[in-house]
Motif scaffolding. Structure first.
Motif, short mmCIF file in Angstrom:
data_model
loop_
_atom_site.label_atom_id
_atom_site.label_comp_id
_atom_site.label_asym_id
_atom_site.label_seq_id
_atom_site.Cartn_x
_atom_site.Cartn_y
_atom_site.Cartn_z
N ALA A 144 0.86 -1.19 0.00
CA ALA A 144 0.00 0.00 0.00
C ALA A 144 0.89 1.24 0.00
CB ALA A 144 -0.89 -0.01 1.24
N GLY A 145 0.52 2.21 -0.78
CA GLY A 145 1.30 3.44 -0.84
C GLY A 145 2.44 3.40 -1.84
N ALA A 146 2.62 2.29 -2.55
CA ALA A 146 3.72 2.17 -3.50
C ALA A 146 3.60 3.22 -4.59
CB ALA A 146 3.76 0.78 -4.11
N THR A 147 2.40 3.46 -5.09
CA THR A 147 2.22 4.44 -6.16
C THR A 147 2.63 5.83 -5.70
OG1 THR A 147 0.42 3.13 -7.06
CG2 THR A 147 0.55 5.40 -7.79
N GLU A 148 2.27 6.19 -4.48
CA GLU A 148 2.67 7.50 -3.94
C GLU A 148 4.18 7.60 -3.79
OE1 GLU A 148 1.19 10.49 -3.52
OE2 GLU A 148 -0.38 9.44 -4.62
N ARG A 149 4.82 6.51 -3.37
CA ARG A 149 6.28 6.52 -3.26
C ARG A 149 6.92 6.69 -4.62
NH1 ARG A 149 5.44 2.83 0.83
NH2 ARG A 149 5.60 1.01 -0.51
N GLN A 150 6.38 5.98 -5.62
CA GLN A 150 6.93 6.10 -6.98
C GLN A 150 6.73 7.52 -7.51
OE1 GLN A 150 4.68 2.85 -8.40
NE2 GLN A 150 6.19 1.33 -7.80
N ARG A 151 5.59 8.11 -7.22
CA ARG A 151 5.33 9.50 -7.64
C ARG A 151 6.32 10.45 -6.97
NH1 ARG A 151 1.78 13.38 -10.15
NH2 ARG A 151 3.03 15.23 -9.82
N ALA A 152 6.53 10.26 -5.67
CA ALA A 152 7.48 11.11 -4.94
C ALA A 152 8.89 10.93 -5.50
CB ALA A 152 7.45 10.78 -3.45
N ALA A 153 9.25 9.69 -5.82
CA ALA A 153 10.58 9.42 -6.39
C ALA A 153 10.73 10.07 -7.76
CB ALA A 153 10.80 7.91 -6.48
N ALA A 154 9.68 10.02 -8.58
CA ALA A 154 9.71 10.67 -9.90
C ALA A 154 9.86 12.18 -9.73
CB ALA A 154 8.45 10.33 -10.69
N ASP A 155 9.12 12.75 -8.76
CA ASP A 155 9.25 14.19 -8.49
C ASP A 155 10.68 14.55 -8.09
OD1 ASP A 155 6.55 14.63 -9.02
OD2 ASP A 155 5.96 14.66 -6.90
N MET A 156 11.28 13.71 -7.22
CA MET A 156 12.66 13.98 -6.78
C MET A 156 13.63 13.92 -7.95
SD MET A 156 13.10 12.18 -3.06
CE MET A 156 12.09 10.73 -3.30
N LEU A 157 13.47 12.91 -8.79
CA LEU A 157 14.38 12.74 -9.91
C LEU A 157 14.28 13.91 -10.89
CD1 LEU A 157 16.47 11.00 -11.33
CD2 LEU A 157 14.60 9.66 -12.31
N LEU A 158 13.06 14.22 -11.30
CA LEU A 158 12.88 15.33 -12.25
C LEU A 158 13.23 16.66 -11.59
CD1 LEU A 158 12.11 15.96 -15.13
CD2 LEU A 158 9.72 16.11 -14.41
N GLY A 159 12.86 16.82 -10.32
CA GLY A 159 13.19 18.05 -9.61
C GLY A 159 14.69 18.29 -9.51
N ALA A 160 15.44 17.23 -9.25
CA ALA A 160 16.90 17.36 -9.17
C ALA A 160 17.48 17.81 -10.50
CB ALA A 160 17.53 16.04 -8.73
N LEU A 161 16.92 17.30 -11.58
CA LEU A 161 17.41 17.67 -12.91
C LEU A 161 17.13 19.13 -13.23
CD1 LEU A 161 16.25 14.46 -14.78
CD2 LEU A 161 18.63 15.21 -14.53
N VAL A 162 16.00 19.63 -12.79
CA VAL A 162 15.56 20.98 -13.15
C VAL A 162 16.03 22.05 -12.17
CG1 VAL A 162 13.51 22.41 -13.56
CG2 VAL A 162 13.56 20.07 -14.38
N PHE A 163 16.12 21.71 -10.89
CA PHE A 163 16.33 22.70 -9.84
C PHE A 163 17.55 23.59 -10.07
CE2 PHE A 163 18.20 23.97 -5.76
CZ PHE A 163 17.17 24.78 -5.29
N ARG A 164 18.69 23.00 -10.29
CA ARG A 164 19.91 23.80 -10.42
C ARG A 164 19.84 24.74 -11.61
NH1 ARG A 164 25.21 20.20 -9.12
NH2 ARG A 164 24.51 19.34 -7.13
N MET A 165 19.23 24.28 -12.69
CA MET A 165 19.11 25.12 -13.88
C MET A 165 18.20 26.31 -13.59
SD MET A 165 16.75 25.72 -16.47
CE MET A 165 15.75 24.31 -16.15
N LEU A 166 17.10 26.07 -12.90
CA LEU A 166 16.16 27.15 -12.60
C LEU A 166 16.75 28.15 -11.61
CD1 LEU A 166 12.71 25.34 -12.36
CD2 LEU A 166 13.56 26.79 -14.22
N THR A 167 17.58 27.69 -10.69
CA THR A 167 18.16 28.58 -9.69
C THR A 167 19.48 29.19 -10.15
OG1 THR A 167 19.25 26.73 -8.57
CG2 THR A 167 17.06 27.38 -7.77
N ARG A 168 19.87 28.88 -11.37
CA ARG A 168 21.08 29.44 -11.98
C ARG A 168 22.35 29.09 -11.23
NH1 ARG A 168 18.93 32.94 -15.87
NH2 ARG A 168 16.87 33.70 -15.35
N SER A 169 22.32 27.97 -10.52
CA SER A 169 23.55 27.50 -9.86
C SER A 169 24.27 26.57 -10.84
CB SER A 169 23.21 26.80 -8.54
OG SER A 169 22.31 25.74 -8.75
N GLU A 170 25.30 25.93 -10.36
CA GLU A 170 26.06 25.04 -11.23
C GLU A 170 25.16 23.92 -11.75
OE1 GLU A 170 29.75 21.89 -10.83
OE2 GLU A 170 29.59 23.53 -9.40
#
Length: 194
Positions: A144-170
């Protein structure tokens, strides 16, 4: 049978979208003006407002309707071990085009709720769905809750890829993106084993 001619308006519309894409990539969203797009496309400003209610709506159409942008998202999901995919995304987000396009779409969504909904439906949601499907196959979890964990993991993965670019850091390097992928997968495996 009548010959159907493409209306002049469709050619003009594509010229406007093409001009908007070029100007965003060249100068960024912040420097983009409706007047500048109209001048580059050789049309009056009122022509743009006839088709788009805002600069953000125009920019969203320019990129969402262009199958070549963003090229690294031709496939919205990783395959195999995901390493090649995550490295390609890191390369895209650290490129001049990837940075310009993603910042422009982000700015456009911040300005207009209807644009945000459209970008989510046409761009973000399919990418996240592809990542979630891949995670479900890569780290099976029937709890139970596996889908929510996978969604959170997808958010983390995509967020990590985008975050630095959006914040103009390295920018996140390919090695850094691969490390994020391994951390996300390790977290899912730990959760699935409980």
């Amino acid at each position: 049978m009548h010959n159907v001619k493409r209306p002049r308006g469709a050619r003009g519309r594509e010229g406007i979208l093409s001009s908007a894409r070029s100007l965003v990539i060249e100068s960024g969203y912040e420097a983009l003006t409706v007047e500048g797009i109209a001048a580059a496309a050789g049309v009056g400003k009122q022509t743009l407002y006839r088709w788009w209610p805002s600069k953000g709506a125009l920019v969203a159409d320019a990129f969402l309707d262009d199958p070549a942008i963003p090229p690294s998202f031709a496939s919205t999901a990783p395959t195999g071990d995901g390493v090649a995919w995550v490295r390609a995304q890191a390369d895209y987000f650290s490129s001049a085009v990837g940075t310009s396009v993603t910042r422009a779409l982000t700015s456009a969504t911040a300005e207009d709720e209807s644009v945000a909904i459209r970008v989510h439906e046409r761009f973000t949601a399919p990418i996240l769905a592809g990542i979630i499907d891949w995670l479900a196959i890569t780290v099976p979890d029937a709890a139970a809750g596996a889908t929510e964990r996978q969604r959170a993991a997808a958010d983390m993965l995509l967020g990590a890829l985008v975050f630095r670019m959006l914040t103009r850091s390295e920018p996140l390097s390919g090695d850094g993106a691969e490390e994020v992928l391994h951390l996300v997968l390790a977290g899912l495996r730990t959760a699935a084993a409980r």
